[in-house]
Design an enzyme around this catalytic site. Sequence first.
Site, PDB file in Angstrom:
ATOM      1  CD  GLU A   1      -2.891   1.152   0.232  1.00 31.44           C
ATOM      2  OE1 GLU A   1      -2.320   1.841  -0.718  1.00 31.44           O
ATOM      3  OE2 GLU A   1      -4.101   0.737   0.379  1.00 31.44           O
TER       4      GLU A   1
ATOM      5  NE  ARG B   1      -5.454  -2.676   8.578  1.00 33.15           N
ATOM      6  CZ  ARG B   1      -5.268  -2.159   7.372  1.00 33.15           C
ATOM      7  NH1 ARG B   1      -4.680  -1.097   7.092  1.00 33.15           N
ATOM      8  NH2 ARG B   1      -5.837  -2.942   6.447  1.00 33.15           N
TER       9      ARG B   1
ATOM     10  CG  ASN C   1      -5.938   1.392   5.035  1.00 33.51           C
ATOM     11  OD1 ASN C   1      -5.133   0.444   4.625  1.00 33.51           O
ATOM     12  ND2 ASN C   1      -6.950   1.417   3.945  1.00 33.51           N
TER      13      ASN C   1
ATOM     14  CD  GLU D   1     -10.392  -6.037   5.505  1.00 34.05           C
ATOM     15  OE1 GLU D   1     -11.261  -6.602   4.708  1.00 34.05           O
ATOM     16  OE2 GLU D   1      -9.114  -5.791   5.475  1.00 34.05           O
TER      17      GLU D   1
ATOM     18  CG  ASN E   1      -8.172   2.390   0.459  1.00 33.39           C
ATOM     19  OD1 ASN E   1      -6.867   2.335   0.565  1.00 33.39           O
ATOM     20  ND2 ASN E   1      -9.074   1.205   0.792  1.00 33.39           N
TER      21      ASN E   1
ATOM     22  CG  ASP F   1      -7.005  -0.371  -2.159  1.00 37.35           C
ATOM     23  OD1 ASP F   1      -6.346   0.364  -1.372  1.00 37.35           O
ATOM     24  OD2 ASP F   1      -6.869  -1.632  -1.901  1.00 37.35           O
TER      25      ASP F   1
END
Length: 292
Positions: free
Chosen positions: A19, A102, A104, A123, A149, A198
């Site tokens: 990522e 978390r 991201n 999730e 995202n 994403d």
Amino acid sequence: MKVLSEPDCVLRADAELGEGPVWRADDDAVWFVDIKGRRIHRYEPVTGAAWSWAAPAQPGFIAPVAGGGWVAGLKTGLHRFEPRGGRFELITAVEDPSLDNRLNDGFVDAKGRLWFGSMHDGETALTGALYRLDERGLQRCDTGYCITNGPAASPDGRTLYHTDTLQKTIYAFDLSPAGELSNKRVFARIEEGGGYPDGPAVDAEGCVWTGLFAGWHVRRYSPKGELLAKVGFPVANITKLAFGGDDLTSVYATTAWKGLSADEREKQPLAGGLFRFEVDVPGLPQNQMAHA
């Protein structure tokens, strides 16, 4: 816009959840994270050399700081990251650990502000949020996400894009000069079977690129949300893009093997690698944080 080459795996990073690629021009290198592997990676295109650092918790992103250094968004909060020695120093916690969230994906806008999201690590819960960090401190700007995202911003700095991955939706916000968000609206939705949007990135024409998790390709949308182009990949999970190279026409893409079965991994040996392809429309320069 023409894609001038097919995606080529330039680094077999074997990232479970690659990522957040960042092109740092003063370093001539691509930096990215493996969230589930708890690692930060650096790749030098000219030499092909690569380095890797262990993180003390899941890293969702790293962001360059003006004058040198990095800020890393870990599950435990925002940290200063010093590659020399691999040291991490906590700046601030972001959320209550009881949420099991978390951090991201993150982005630095042209004014040096850091934007980033949080998400539920399992999730399943809508506990994620969108944050801004600048000289005024940390501010929660939007809520109600399971998997966040992005963000990314338009070339004129007036529009911020942010993704709700599970809802298969990229949103657009009006972004004021002071960093305030308003007028949240749908920019694009991914159709059934198209994968999950994403991390986004924006090019010099204001077009929005998004990787597709479980979608086998990346997409380019016009500033009006019209689908303009697709680039196919030999792996299913493409997470995020960054424009690099001297003229910002080399596109680097992180990928992931997270969620693949043993059979699928055997058929996708390059899953988790760092890929590159060439385009004729450059990206935007990587910004650096003004305050850390």
